[in-house]
Motif scaffolding. Structure first.
Motif, PDB file in Angstrom:
ATOM      1  N   SER A   4       0.787  -1.175  -0.042  1.00 47.72           N
ATOM      2  CA  SER A   4       0.055   0.075   0.314  1.00 47.72           C
ATOM      3  C   SER A   4       0.987   1.214  -0.178  1.00 47.72           C
ATOM      4  O   SER A   4       1.786   1.375   0.935  1.00 47.72           O
ATOM      5  CB  SER A   4      -0.902   0.010   1.210  1.00 47.72           C
ATOM      6  N   LEU A   5       0.433   2.068  -1.038  1.00 40.37           N
ATOM      7  CA  LEU A   5       1.410   3.265  -1.103  1.00 40.37           C
ATOM      8  C   LEU A   5       0.930   4.541  -1.173  1.00 40.37           C
ATOM      9  O   LEU A   5       0.450   5.275  -2.269  1.00 40.37           O
ATOM     10  CB  LEU A   5       2.222   3.115  -2.482  1.00 40.37           C
ATOM     11  N   PRO A   6       0.451   5.132   0.063  1.00 39.80           N
ATOM     12  CA  PRO A   6      -0.275   6.406   0.103  1.00 39.80           C
ATOM     13  C   PRO A   6       0.886   7.664  -0.485  1.00 39.80           C
ATOM     14  O   PRO A   6       1.770   7.301  -0.275  1.00 39.80           O
ATOM     15  CB  PRO A   6      -0.462   6.525   1.688  1.00 39.80           C
ATOM     16  N   GLU A   7      -0.045   8.497  -1.229  1.00 34.15           N
ATOM     17  CA  GLU A   7       0.982   9.679  -1.585  1.00 34.15           C
ATOM     18  C   GLU A   7       2.063   9.043  -2.781  1.00 34.15           C
ATOM     19  O   GLU A   7       2.860   9.817  -3.024  1.00 34.15           O
ATOM     20  CB  GLU A   7       1.391  10.466  -0.672  1.00 34.15           C
ATOM     21  N   THR A   8       1.465   8.139  -3.439  1.00 32.83           N
ATOM     22  CA  THR A   8       2.339   7.752  -4.545  1.00 32.83           C
ATOM     23  C   THR A   8       1.328   7.670  -5.680  1.00 32.83           C
ATOM     24  O   THR A   8       0.308   7.159  -5.781  1.00 32.83           O
ATOM     25  CB  THR A   8       2.896   6.210  -4.460  1.00 32.83           C
ATOM     26  N   ASP A   9       1.768   8.480  -6.788  1.00 32.78           N
ATOM     27  CA  ASP A   9       0.771   8.461  -7.758  1.00 32.78           C
ATOM     28  C   ASP A   9       1.091   7.334  -8.946  1.00 32.78           C
ATOM     29  O   ASP A   9       1.970   6.612  -8.804  1.00 32.78           O
ATOM     30  CB  ASP A   9       1.202   9.940  -8.732  1.00 32.78           C
ATOM     31  N   ALA A  10       0.328   7.192  -9.875  1.00 30.15           N
ATOM     32  CA  ALA A  10       0.122   6.270 -10.992  1.00 30.15           C
ATOM     33  C   ALA A  10       1.416   6.081 -11.674  1.00 30.15           C
ATOM     34  O   ALA A  10       1.853   4.869 -12.011  1.00 30.15           O
ATOM     35  CB  ALA A  10      -0.958   6.399 -11.865  1.00 30.15           C
ATOM     36  N   ILE A  11       2.048   7.078 -12.090  1.00 30.50           N
ATOM     37  CA  ILE A  11       3.254   7.155 -12.894  1.00 30.50           C
ATOM     38  C   ILE A  11       4.304   6.397 -12.027  1.00 30.50           C
ATOM     39  O   ILE A  11       5.069   5.454 -12.569  1.00 30.50           O
ATOM     40  CB  ILE A  11       3.945   8.371 -13.101  1.00 30.50           C
ATOM     41  N   ALA A  12       4.588   6.971 -10.903  1.00 29.27           N
ATOM     42  CA  ALA A  12       5.504   6.224  -9.827  1.00 29.27           C
ATOM     43  C   ALA A  12       5.292   4.807 -10.002  1.00 29.27           C
ATOM     44  O   ALA A  12       6.109   3.829  -9.712  1.00 29.27           O
ATOM     45  CB  ALA A  12       5.886   6.809  -8.582  1.00 29.27           C
ATOM     46  N   ALA A  13       4.020   4.418  -9.662  1.00 30.43           N
ATOM     47  CA  ALA A  13       3.602   2.900  -9.281  1.00 30.43           C
ATOM     48  C   ALA A  13       4.007   2.173 -10.473  1.00 30.43           C
ATOM     49  O   ALA A  13       4.444   1.008 -10.300  1.00 30.43           O
ATOM     50  CB  ALA A  13       2.375   2.964  -8.923  1.00 30.43           C
ATOM     51  N   ALA A  16     -10.009  11.859  -3.608  1.00 31.67           N
ATOM     52  CA  ALA A  16     -11.125  11.263  -2.404  1.00 31.67           C
ATOM     53  C   ALA A  16     -12.334  12.467  -2.557  1.00 31.67           C
ATOM     54  O   ALA A  16     -12.075  13.565  -3.086  1.00 31.67           O
ATOM     55  CB  ALA A  16     -10.602  11.278  -0.962  1.00 31.67           C
ATOM     56  N   PRO A  17     -13.414  12.018  -2.473  1.00 36.08           N
ATOM     57  CA  PRO A  17     -14.676  12.880  -2.404  1.00 36.08           C
ATOM     58  C   PRO A  17     -14.523  14.111  -1.334  1.00 36.08           C
ATOM     59  O   PRO A  17     -13.825  13.967  -0.134  1.00 36.08           O
ATOM     60  CB  PRO A  17     -15.738  12.022  -1.815  1.00 36.08           C
ATOM     61  N   ASP A  18     -14.608  15.299  -1.896  1.00 36.81           N
ATOM     62  CA  ASP A  18     -14.429  16.535  -1.062  1.00 36.81           C
ATOM     63  C   ASP A  18     -12.986  16.531  -0.676  1.00 36.81           C
ATOM     64  O   ASP A  18     -12.672  17.185   0.642  1.00 36.81           O
ATOM     65  CB  ASP A  18     -15.521  16.695  -0.008  1.00 36.81           C
ATOM     66  N   GLY A  19     -12.168  15.991  -1.483  1.00 35.40           N
ATOM     67  CA  GLY A  19     -10.596  16.250  -0.844  1.00 35.40           C
ATOM     68  C   GLY A  19      -9.701  16.681  -1.629  1.00 35.40           C
ATOM     69  O   GLY A  19      -9.904  17.454  -2.743  1.00 35.40           O
ATOM     70  N   GLU A  20      -8.544  16.189  -1.600  1.00 32.35           N
ATOM     71  CA  GLU A  20      -7.110  16.856  -2.361  1.00 32.35           C
ATOM     72  C   GLU A  20      -6.807  15.761  -3.432  1.00 32.35           C
ATOM     73  O   GLU A  20      -7.228  14.477  -3.156  1.00 32.35           O
ATOM     74  CB  GLU A  20      -6.117  17.106  -1.395  1.00 32.35           C
ATOM     75  N   ASN A  21      -6.014  16.029  -4.533  1.00 26.12           N
ATOM     76  CA  ASN A  21      -5.715  15.103  -5.569  1.00 26.12           C
ATOM     77  C   ASN A  21      -4.307  14.594  -4.939  1.00 26.12           C
ATOM     78  O   ASN A  21      -3.389  14.974  -5.660  1.00 26.12           O
ATOM     79  CB  ASN A  21      -5.492  16.042  -6.747  1.00 26.12           C
ATOM     80  N   ILE A  22      -4.038  14.085  -3.788  1.00 22.07           N
ATOM     81  CA  ILE A  22      -3.044  13.298  -3.423  1.00 22.07           C
ATOM     82  C   ILE A  22      -3.621  11.645  -3.484  1.00 22.07           C
ATOM     83  O   ILE A  22      -4.328  11.193  -2.844  1.00 22.07           O
ATOM     84  CB  ILE A  22      -2.900  13.529  -1.766  1.00 22.07           C
ATOM     85  N   PRO A  23      -2.800  11.125  -4.269  1.00 24.74           N
ATOM     86  CA  PRO A  23      -3.114   9.650  -4.819  1.00 24.74           C
ATOM     87  C   PRO A  23      -2.898   8.561  -3.788  1.00 24.74           C
ATOM     88  O   PRO A  23      -1.853   8.864  -2.880  1.00 24.74           O
ATOM     89  CB  PRO A  23      -2.483   9.549  -6.125  1.00 24.74           C
ATOM     90  N   THR A  24      -3.463   7.492  -3.925  1.00 25.02           N
ATOM     91  CA  THR A  24      -2.859   6.480  -3.167  1.00 25.02           C
ATOM     92  C   THR A  24      -2.703   5.173  -3.978  1.00 25.02           C
ATOM     93  O   THR A  24      -3.586   4.992  -5.024  1.00 25.02           O
ATOM     94  CB  THR A  24      -4.051   5.951  -2.039  1.00 25.02           C
ATOM     95  N   SER A  25      -1.697   4.562  -4.091  1.00 29.25           N
ATOM     96  CA  SER A  25      -1.462   3.186  -5.063  1.00 29.25           C
ATOM     97  C   SER A  25      -1.290   1.993  -4.220  1.00 29.25           C
ATOM     98  O   SER A  25      -1.047   1.904  -3.167  1.00 29.25           O
ATOM     99  CB  SER A  25      -0.280   3.512  -5.872  1.00 29.25           C
ATOM    100  N   ILE A  26      -1.514   1.092  -4.972  1.00 33.12           N
ATOM    101  CA  ILE A  26      -1.263  -0.350  -4.499  1.00 33.12           C
ATOM    102  C   ILE A  26      -0.622  -1.266  -5.615  1.00 33.12           C
ATOM    103  O   ILE A  26      -0.606  -0.797  -6.826  1.00 33.12           O
ATOM    104  CB  ILE A  26      -2.442  -0.998  -4.220  1.00 33.12           C
TER     105      ILE A  26
END
Length: 332
Positions: free
Chosen positions: A133-142, A164-174
């Motif tokens: 699980s990689l919070p704050e990792t985007d799709a390019i890095a994953a 996330a809904p009503d949130g920031e554009n901070i990704p989570t990758s897996i």
């Protein structure tokens, strides 16, 4: 002690003892998720040191001024709080040797992509993780991580939830080992509010449900969204065949009251707590493990038994403010 000082001493000791209990075990009266309280108990080691220094100062004042009433009572209460906090940390444990398991799960908040794909690949390689699980990792890095591993003969699928809904554009990758089969994002499961989390289920239904989670931190003004995030995780943990991993911005203190059917949060148990490592801190890396906040977690449903858990310090210079964690488990 003269009689005229005995009453102030007893009153100070009684009041201080109540305050000490609230500091050590705020969940006893249900205030553990209130603003500021939630933040303070995240750093129990720092809190204990601060209370210890205060106890010494108040005790010194009592001795210097020879006033054994209020000052002495407060000094004793502060000392009790230090001992109580220390006892909680001691019982939770700072780590034990890892044991192998059927499934290995890792998690690492990479601090907005500050960790290179090569370092994430090293984490997978050195831990033998099946799921990361990689919070704050985007799709390019994953995708880059998956490419590095593929060239080394380690086949990992990757996926990302971007917002996330009503949130920031901070990704989570897996990252999911292809040995586990094909997994697909369950869009109907929703997400934590403010920061994105995702639920992945096996296409053929033969493996555990995987959750990469990253709820909001309990900052002033964001406490309600943080609590909603914990409630969302607790709901995911109603599934007995689930594994949750990520930066949960919470310690096991904050899970109190969220468990069902013997679980710590929902029906899940915390891997660190189960393996005697729940006091081992993951954030921030500038603090030693004994003083940092243990806010990164792997949770397992009732169909899984935890074999081991570790906070990894070999990545402290990799660029993140979080330490990675790894847990091993087998089916019951």
């Amino acid at each position: 002690m003269p009689k005229h000082r005995r009453l102030p001493f007893l009153l100070a000791l009684a009041g201080g003892s109540v305050a000490a209990f609230l500091v050590v075990w705020p969940q006893g009266v249900g205030i553990h998720r209130l603003p500021f309280v939630a933040n303070a108990i995240s750093l129990r080691g720092i809190l204990a040191i601060g209370l210890g220094v205060l106890a010494v100062l108040v005790g010194a004042v009592a001795m210097w001024r020879r006033r054994w009433g209020v000052a002495a009572g407060l000094a004793l209460a502060l000392a009790a709080a230090v001992l109580g906090d220390g006892a909680v940390l001691l019982v939770r444990g700072g780590g034990v040797p890892m044991a192998p398991g059927e499934l290995t799960v890792a998690a690492w908040n990479t601090y907005g992509g500050s960790v290179t794909p090569a370092e994430i690949a090293r984490l997978v390689r050195e831990t033998g993780a099946d799921v990361v699980s990689l919070p704050e990792t985007d799709a390019i890095a994953a995708a880059e991580v998956a490419g590095i591993l593929d060239r080394e003969g380690i086949a990992m699928a990757h996926d990302t939830v971007a917002a996330a809904p009503d949130g920031e554009n901070i990704p989570t990758s897996i990252l999911i080992s292809r040995v586990l089969g094909t997994y697909r994002l369950d869009a109907g499961a929703g997400s934590t509010v403010g920061l994105p989390s995702g639920v992945w289920k096996p296409v053929d239904g033969s493996g555990p449900t995987l959750v990469a989670a990253h709820p909001m931190p309990p900052l002033p003004g964001a406490t309600e969204r943080w609590e909603l995030g914990l409630a969302w995780i607790a709901d995911r943990c109603r599934d007995p065949d689930v594994v949750v991993a990520g930066d949960l911005n919470s310690t096991v203190d904050h899970f109190s009251g969220l468990g069902i059917e013997g679980g710590m949060i929902g029906g899940c148990q915390d891997a660190a707590a189960e393996s005697g490592s729940a006091a081992a801190g993951t954030w921030p890396v500038r603090l030693p493990v004994a003083l940092a906040a243990p806010i990164d977690h792997v949770l397992v449903g009732s169909e899984w038994h935890v074999q081991g858990f570790a906070v990894l310090t070999d990545f402290d210079d990799a660029g993140s403010d979080h330490r990675p964690i790894v847990a091993t488990m087998t089916r019951e």
